[in-house]
Design an enzyme around this catalytic site. Structure first.
Site, short mmCIF file in Angstrom:
data_model
loop_
_atom_site.label_atom_id
_atom_site.label_comp_id
_atom_site.label_asym_id
_atom_site.label_seq_id
_atom_site.Cartn_x
_atom_site.Cartn_y
_atom_site.Cartn_z
N LYS A 156 0.64 -1.12 0.18
CA LYS A 156 0.00 -0.04 0.07
C LYS A 156 1.36 1.41 -0.34
O LYS A 156 2.09 1.57 1.03
CB LYS A 156 -0.79 -0.34 1.16
CG LYS A 156 -2.08 -1.83 0.86
CD LYS A 156 -2.39 -1.14 2.92
CE LYS A 156 -1.83 -1.36 3.40
NZ LYS A 156 -2.85 -2.04 5.04
N THR A 207 -9.40 8.94 7.50
CA THR A 207 -8.77 8.28 7.33
C THR A 207 -8.62 6.71 7.95
O THR A 207 -7.78 6.03 7.70
CB THR A 207 -7.10 8.17 6.00
OG1 THR A 207 -6.42 8.61 6.99
CG2 THR A 207 -7.94 9.64 5.12
N GLY A 218 -8.54 3.06 9.96
CA GLY A 218 -9.31 2.41 9.18
C GLY A 218 -9.24 1.53 8.02
O GLY A 218 -9.86 0.84 7.20
N THR A 219 -8.29 2.65 7.06
CA THR A 219 -7.89 2.00 5.66
C THR A 219 -7.39 1.17 5.44
O THR A 219 -7.87 -0.09 4.47
CB THR A 219 -6.95 3.67 5.19
OG1 THR A 219 -7.54 4.42 5.10
CG2 THR A 219 -6.79 3.15 4.14
N GLY A 220 -6.16 0.66 5.62
CA GLY A 220 -5.93 -0.34 6.00
C GLY A 220 -6.68 -1.97 6.14
O GLY A 220 -6.22 -2.61 5.85
N CYS A 221 -7.65 -1.97 7.15
CA CYS A 221 -8.16 -3.04 7.90
C CYS A 221 -9.23 -3.06 7.18
O CYS A 221 -9.52 -4.52 6.55
CB CYS A 221 -9.45 -2.72 9.11
SG CYS A 221 -7.51 -2.24 10.26
#
Length: 267
Positions: A176, A208, A210-213
């Site tokens: 990412k 932003t 929580g983007t990765g989860c």
């Protein structure tokens, strides 16, 4: 009687503020037309300002939750998130042994606010016993550096970062690139042979959390539907881009992405 939707199991920690962790995973899975189930690994006291406390669950509690779901309901994909300790990493890796479904590993190391979510002695276990179980690993650039020592500063560095992650055994790496400073929000998906560059506009929105989860959960949901890894990653990228654009202020700090920006219930 209605046919049940595809089932997805998340093994992760709780975010009491509702923006990341188990809560984000289940919202994403619902929005993408799947049935989310959960194995809780840790409880955090967390809000828009950061993580005020974290407590991992006993390994036996994690083991029993997993067996309870998988042995009765079953699952068509698994996503792992915050595992906190070496013991929990090893426990989850053992549970994944022989499970014939795709596994998405989000090697969560720190929160959006920079709070540590993985014990230093757990890094070795992530590298040696968890990443080899992954169909797809989805580290951000800080997690790549934490796991491999490779620090990517530009888009041109992403293939080198992916190679370093693939060396630990996942079939695919989705690197990412959202932390890159310039240009589009670009991610690289590769299995070491084929490369897929996933690009999206960079939205001027600080909310932003929580983007990765969300991205990892979306990949798992799409894999549960039978999509290929490149198809799943592309759809997940589109979904999380919309969620980032719709992110909203909550509390006094960084608000969450909007998981319900575009509910999809077409299976």
């Amino acid at each position: 009687m209605r046919t049940p939707p595809p089932r997805v199991l998340t093994v992760a920690g709780s975010d009491s503020g509702g923006g990341a962790g188990i809560q984000a995973d289940l919202k994403t899975m619902l929005a993408l037309g799947t049935h989310g189930m959960s194995v809780l690994t840790a409880v955090t006291a967390q809000n828009s300002l950061g993580v005020q406390g974290a407590w991992e669950l006993p390994a036996e509690a994690v083991r029993q939750q997993f067996r309870s779901v998988v042995d009765d309901i079953g699952t068509q994909a698994v996503k792992t998130g915050m595992l906190a300790t070496a013991e929990l990493v090893e426990t989850v890796a053992a549970l994944l042994d022989g499970l014939p479904v795709p596994v998405v590993v989000d090697p969560v190391g720190v929160s959006k606010h920079g709070d540590p979510l993985l014990a230093a002695d757990a890094l070795h276990a992530v590298r040696t016993v968890l990443l080899p179980k992954a169909t797809v690993a989805t580290p951000n650039l800080d997690e790549v550096a934490q796991l491999t020592g490779v620090r990517a500063e530009t888009e041109a560095d992403l293939p080198r970062a992916a190679a370093a992650v693939l060396a630990h055994g996942p079939r695919w790496a989705l690197i990412k690139g959202g932390h890159l400073k310039d240009g589009e929000a670009v991610d690289l998906l590769t299995d070491g042979t084929d490369e897929y560059w996933l690009r999206a506009p960079r939205h001027d929105n600080r909310h932003t959390h929580g983007t990765g989860c969300t991205l990892a959960a979306a990949v798992a949901a799409e894999l549960a539907k039978g999509r290929s890894v490149p198809e799943a990653a592309g759809t997940a990228k589109e979904y999380v881009t919309g969620a980032i654009a719709a992110g909203f202020a909550l509390g006094g700090g960084i608000g969450p992405v909007d998981h319900g920006w575009r509910p999809v219930r077409d299976g």
